[in-house]
Motif scaffolding. Structure first.
Motif, PDB file in Angstrom:
ATOM      1  N   UNK A  63      17.842  69.710  20.284  1.00 51.57           N
ATOM      2  CA  UNK A  63      17.268  69.450  19.218  1.00 51.57           C
ATOM      3  C   UNK A  63      16.611  71.570  20.330  1.00 51.57           C
ATOM      4  N   UNK A  64      17.251  70.918  21.715  1.00 47.96           N
ATOM      5  CA  UNK A  64      17.299  72.695  22.717  1.00 47.96           C
ATOM      6  C   UNK A  64      18.373  73.226  22.344  1.00 47.96           C
ATOM      7  N   UNK A  65      19.817  73.000  22.795  1.00 48.47           N
ATOM      8  CA  UNK A  65      20.677  73.955  22.496  1.00 48.47           C
ATOM      9  C   UNK A  65      21.360  74.592  21.540  1.00 48.47           C
ATOM     10  N   UNK A  66      22.520  75.711  22.103  1.00 48.10           N
ATOM     11  CA  UNK A  66      23.232  76.006  20.664  1.00 48.10           C
ATOM     12  C   UNK A  66      24.355  75.220  21.218  1.00 48.10           C
ATOM     13  N   UNK A  67      25.475  75.196  20.401  1.00 44.29           N
ATOM     14  CA  UNK A  67      26.245  74.439  20.481  1.00 44.29           C
ATOM     15  C   UNK A  67      27.098  74.671  21.858  1.00 44.29           C
ATOM     16  N   UNK A  68      26.987  76.037  21.600  1.00 46.62           N
ATOM     17  CA  UNK A  68      28.086  77.093  22.693  1.00 46.62           C
ATOM     18  C   UNK A  68      27.568  76.526  24.633  1.00 46.62           C
ATOM     19  N   UNK A  69      26.786  75.976  24.301  1.00 45.57           N
ATOM     20  CA  UNK A  69      26.550  76.381  25.687  1.00 45.57           C
ATOM     21  C   UNK A  69      26.620  74.103  26.051  1.00 45.57           C
ATOM     22  N   UNK A  70      26.800  73.683  24.759  1.00 44.86           N
ATOM     23  CA  UNK A  70      27.738  72.331  25.230  1.00 44.86           C
ATOM     24  C   UNK A  70      28.853  72.623  25.187  1.00 44.86           C
ATOM     25  N   UNK A  71      29.475  73.365  24.033  1.00 41.98           N
ATOM     26  CA  UNK A  71      30.796  73.322  24.604  1.00 41.98           C
ATOM     27  C   UNK A  71      30.748  74.078  26.248  1.00 41.98           C
ATOM     28  N   UNK A  72      30.212  75.271  26.316  1.00 40.62           N
ATOM     29  CA  UNK A  72      30.347  75.705  27.766  1.00 40.62           C
ATOM     30  C   UNK A  72      29.905  74.409  29.071  1.00 40.62           C
ATOM     31  N   UNK A  73      29.832  73.684  28.869  1.00 46.62           N
ATOM     32  CA  UNK A  73      29.231  72.281  29.329  1.00 46.62           C
ATOM     33  C   UNK A  73      31.175  71.790  29.429  1.00 46.62           C
ATOM     34  N   UNK A  74      31.101  71.233  28.524  1.00 45.50           N
ATOM     35  CA  UNK A  74      32.307  70.293  28.607  1.00 45.50           C
ATOM     36  C   UNK A  74      33.787  70.668  28.628  1.00 45.50           C
ATOM     37  N   UNK A  75      33.450  72.164  29.139  1.00 41.68           N
ATOM     38  CA  UNK A  75      34.875  73.328  29.590  1.00 41.68           C
ATOM     39  C   UNK A  75      35.830  73.163  28.405  1.00 41.68           C
ATOM     40  N   UNK A  76      35.392  73.796  26.809  1.00 41.78           N
ATOM     41  CA  UNK A  76      36.281  74.132  25.986  1.00 41.78           C
ATOM     42  C   UNK A  76      35.236  75.158  25.261  1.00 41.78           C
ATOM     43  N   UNK A  77      36.170  75.807  24.446  1.00 38.95           N
ATOM     44  CA  UNK A  77      35.569  76.799  23.715  1.00 38.95           C
ATOM     45  C   UNK A  77      34.426  76.576  22.827  1.00 38.95           C
ATOM     46  N   UNK A  78      33.385  77.399  21.519  1.00 36.54           N
ATOM     47  CA  UNK A  78      32.641  76.535  20.867  1.00 36.54           C
ATOM     48  C   UNK A  78      33.750  76.645  19.429  1.00 36.54           C
TER      49      UNK A  78
END
Lengths: 180, 180
Positions: free
Chosen positions: A152-167
């Motif tokens: 609910x808070x994050x954009x997918x590219x935030x998560x991608x940049x946490x996981x170490x992959x591109x959006x």
DNA sequence: CGATTTTTTGAATCATATCAACGTACGTGG
DNA sequence: CCACGTACGTTGATATGATTCAAAAAATCG
């Protein structure tokens, strides 16, 4: 945590509850880091920007998590991280120096802080191992388990940049997942 | 570290210097972890084995470093890591429980331990960021800087499994490096 | 509603993994 | 001291997964 009345009182004198707006930056790289934040509502993230301008999320913080540039705080160097509010949030704002002085004033804090640090070390060890042994999809699944309500808070590219992959890669992972 | 005579004496009563042979395993996954090791000579590593049987090195420890399965110790769970001697080594062997009791017996240890944990957190944060933003070759260069004398102890596949690449990839990186 | 941001999709490219073979170093036992 | 076996490192060919760049589609916001 079990603390004396005196210790609790002191805590309140150095803590300052603050409302912060979505999009605001609480710590900026290059600055001297004076604050550590305890999140009571909302969501923040700590990220660094590499030499190509790409962002890498080191940490998300939701309710009841601590966040700061711990590299800067524990080494005394200038910030290399940015702390950004991903939603309107409420944080309790500690002056790092005062938070440190607590240990001499109230030694009972030591055990509490030691426990915090130990749990922090555990989560970092696990993160490093997961990064090495899991596929991007497995890491995403684990992320959703560990942060069930964070989307609910994050954009997918935030998560991608946490996981170490591109959006884009994360997007493709999500697509194959909904097809299953 | 500045400690009282009494505290130092107590330390010696619970510490046990041990010689360990190359190839021996001090902690094995699945076991209950009773020990933390301080290395005074030689080299050890902590690694986990994933579901495909592939090894991932979480940590190397050379002279004056601590090593154990800190995930297990700090959570109370069984070991998920293995600690292996990469050379004949000398370690000081601490019972984890006794090492913990020190804090109640000698509160002066708290600040020392807190400082250790803080530096540990810093190195883990940096490791995560480096893994995300550096290429395999850059990570190898940095590794050689950080552990300048470690290659006398390690096999290349130990280093590869620390850097998060296969031994074949590390071999190719090394070849292009000597050509430059 | 329109403007902007975010996500998705496609195609080409790149880095690394995989599998297999070969060369080399090492240490042990004969 | 040499021969052999094992472990380790390198190399080549190919496969795979992720990135990049570009564009289209979808979502969000004022």
């Amino acid at each position: 945590m079990p603390l004396s009345e005196e210790a609790k009182k002191h805590l309140f004198t150095i803590a300052k509850e603050t409302k912060v707006l979505k999009g605001s930056t609480l710590i900026r790289e290059g600055q001297y880091v004076k604050k550590t934040f305890f999140v009571t509502d909302g969501c923040l993230r700590a990220y660094s920007v590499d030499k190509n301008g790409k962002e890498h999320t080191l940490q998300f913080a939701v309710k009841n998590w601590w966040i700061s540039d711990f590299i800067a705080i524990y080494t005394g160097e200038l910030a290399t991280l940015n702390i950004e509010c991903l939603s309107d949030s409420t944080v309790i704002d500690f002056n790092t120096q005062e938070l440190n002085d607590i240990h001499t004033l109230f030694p009972e804090f030591e055990a509490f802080q030691r426990n915090n640090l130990e749990r922090h070390v555990v989560s970092l060890h696990k993160r490093i191992l997961n990064q090495m042994q899991l596929t991007a999809e497995e890491r995403y699944d684990l992320f959703l388990e560990q942060y069930p309500d964070i989307e609910q808070y994050t954009r997918n590219y935030h998560i991608a940049s946490y996981l170490g992959v591109t959006q884009q890669s994360l997007s493709r992972i999500r697509v194959t997942k909904t097809k299953k």
